[in-house]
Design a protein around this motif. Sequence first.
Motif, short mmCIF file in Angstrom:
data_model
loop_
_atom_site.label_atom_id
_atom_site.label_comp_id
_atom_site.label_asym_id
_atom_site.label_seq_id
_atom_site.Cartn_x
_atom_site.Cartn_y
_atom_site.Cartn_z
N HIS A 14 46.42 44.61 32.08
CA HIS A 14 47.19 46.09 31.39
C HIS A 14 46.21 47.31 32.16
CE1 HIS A 14 43.68 46.41 28.80
NE2 HIS A 14 43.94 45.11 28.45
N PRO A 15 46.94 48.37 31.98
CA PRO A 15 46.36 49.84 32.49
C PRO A 15 44.90 49.99 32.21
CG PRO A 15 48.60 50.25 31.72
CD PRO A 15 48.19 48.76 31.12
N GLU A 16 44.37 49.73 31.24
CA GLU A 16 43.13 50.10 30.70
C GLU A 16 42.15 49.21 31.71
OE1 GLU A 16 45.61 49.41 28.52
OE2 GLU A 16 45.77 51.29 27.78
N ASN A 17 42.33 47.85 31.81
CA ASN A 17 41.49 46.99 32.21
C ASN A 17 41.62 47.27 33.89
OD1 ASN A 17 40.50 45.48 30.15
ND2 ASN A 17 41.89 43.81 30.72
N LEU A 18 42.83 47.49 34.44
CA LEU A 18 43.00 47.93 35.78
C LEU A 18 42.18 49.11 36.13
CD1 LEU A 18 46.94 47.49 36.28
CD2 LEU A 18 45.20 45.96 37.01
N ALA A 19 42.22 50.09 35.16
CA ALA A 19 41.30 51.35 35.45
C ALA A 19 39.79 50.95 35.65
CB ALA A 19 41.52 52.32 34.55
N ALA A 20 39.43 50.10 34.55
CA ALA A 20 37.85 49.85 34.48
C ALA A 20 37.54 49.10 35.57
CB ALA A 20 37.80 48.90 33.33
N TRP A 21 38.50 48.07 36.18
CA TRP A 21 38.24 47.21 37.07
C TRP A 21 38.03 48.12 38.63
CZ3 TRP A 21 42.52 43.38 35.90
CH2 TRP A 21 42.06 42.40 34.51
N ARG A 22 38.75 49.02 38.56
CA ARG A 22 38.90 49.93 39.75
C ARG A 22 37.46 50.68 39.99
NH1 ARG A 22 41.44 49.81 44.37
NH2 ARG A 22 43.24 49.94 43.62
N ASN A 27 38.37 45.55 44.19
CA ASN A 27 39.80 46.08 45.12
C ASN A 27 40.74 45.09 45.31
OD1 ASN A 27 38.44 44.60 47.04
ND2 ASN A 27 37.53 46.25 47.95
N ARG A 28 40.75 43.75 44.70
CA ARG A 28 41.52 42.61 44.90
C ARG A 28 41.46 41.92 43.75
NH1 ARG A 28 41.76 37.37 46.53
NH2 ARG A 28 43.23 36.54 47.88
N ILE A 29 42.81 41.49 43.12
CA ILE A 29 43.07 40.67 42.13
C ILE A 29 43.70 39.44 42.24
CG2 ILE A 29 43.86 40.65 39.65
CD1 ILE A 29 43.37 43.86 39.38
N SER A 30 43.21 38.50 41.62
CA SER A 30 43.81 37.17 41.70
C SER A 30 44.27 36.73 40.34
CB SER A 30 43.07 35.81 42.24
OG SER A 30 43.69 34.77 42.22
N THR A 60 49.80 45.43 39.22
CA THR A 60 48.48 45.48 40.11
C THR A 60 48.87 45.95 41.79
OG1 THR A 60 48.84 43.22 40.55
CG2 THR A 60 47.33 43.71 38.99
N ILE A 61 49.92 45.56 41.66
CA ILE A 61 50.42 46.16 43.10
C ILE A 61 50.80 47.67 43.12
CG2 ILE A 61 52.50 46.06 44.82
CD1 ILE A 61 52.81 42.97 44.06
N ALA A 62 51.33 48.09 42.11
CA ALA A 62 51.39 49.73 41.73
C ALA A 62 50.25 50.41 41.85
CB ALA A 62 52.43 49.97 40.67
N ALA A 63 48.97 49.65 41.31
CA ALA A 63 47.76 50.28 41.00
C ALA A 63 47.03 50.33 42.48
CB ALA A 63 46.90 49.70 40.18
N GLY A 64 47.70 49.77 43.64
CA GLY A 64 46.94 49.73 44.83
C GLY A 64 45.89 48.63 44.91
N PHE A 65 45.92 47.55 44.28
CA PHE A 65 45.08 46.30 44.27
C PHE A 65 45.49 45.54 45.52
CE2 PHE A 65 43.66 47.88 40.25
CZ PHE A 65 42.29 47.59 40.27
N ALA A 66 44.81 45.04 46.10
CA ALA A 66 45.37 43.61 47.04
C ALA A 66 45.69 42.44 46.12
CB ALA A 66 44.25 43.30 47.97
N THR A 67 46.67 41.76 46.17
CA THR A 67 47.04 41.08 44.93
C THR A 67 47.32 39.65 45.37
OG1 THR A 67 47.72 42.82 43.67
CG2 THR A 67 48.61 40.75 43.07
N SER A 68 46.77 38.70 44.73
CA SER A 68 47.00 37.12 45.03
C SER A 68 47.64 36.70 43.76
CB SER A 68 45.74 36.53 45.47
OG SER A 68 46.06 35.06 45.60
#
Length: 300
Positions: A14-22, A27-30, A60-68
């Motif tokens: 979710h957006p809050e986690n994505l921001a915290a991870w960034r 830079n990559r999320i599986s 995750t793709i929209a947030a710019g992470f490399a995604t698996s």
Amino acid sequence: MPEITLEANPTDCHPENLAAWRAAGVNRISIGVQSLSPRELVVLGRDHRFGDGPAALARTIAAGFATSADFILGVPGGGGAPAIDLGSGLDSLPGTGLPLGLAPDHLSIYELTIEDRTVFGQRVRDGRMLPLSEDTLTDLYVAMHDRLTAAGYEHYEISSYARPGKRAVHNSLYWRGAAFLGLGVGAASLELAADGSGRRVTNPRRAADYLAAPGTPAETIASTAAELAADRAWLGLRTSDGVAEADLAAAPGVTELLVAEHLAERRGGRICPTLRGFLMADRIAARVVESWSAKLWRTG
């Protein structure tokens, strides 16, 4: 920039986690999507619903992470004849339903493994789950290979596919036998010494044990240089790059056997597995280790 991967469930993205991870440098999320079939998600006992996987990929793709994305191939039905659906493993590429814009650059597609001491193992013993036959699993594996390679993915490891230039860096370290550091509960590390020997260290699998004694491993296994060389050989034969032919010299007869049985081919001084070799990877690994160990025993 180094690859920093975090593994997540779809509902974690979710957006809050994505921001915290960034902010933490990830830079990559599986993402453990596992399936886009509601029936298969129920069989697998996943805590997310149909639609959560595509939504997580979109975020995750929209947030710019490399995604698996991880998927499970060969999920049986809940009883009786298993439902076979070649499109159920990944609804995105040809013949599937996930929009192409949500198809990530990297995919890991694992065959469901049913171990004795698991809930799935008990279901099989009780007759509540009927595993797919080896022939059916082979057909599914080959069909998925054909579908993904036709869509531009490189099948670079038994269970891994990537767009050109998008291979997983950390996974490649494991297959090359390079040193790596695992952080967190149940994580494993490989430490290498200057003489080629090393040790594998595994953290406690319970969070309470991990937090009670930070830095204290639950298990440590020492390996000689020869043992690690054997590991690099059979692990390398699980990748499309294979291994240098010279590196198999310590396993007499293996190269000739692999080529003769069309399990591998010579390519620029390397022995590279064929698709048939991928399907027979466990047998290849056993033969490499057996031959390697026999030579060590004779010369030791």
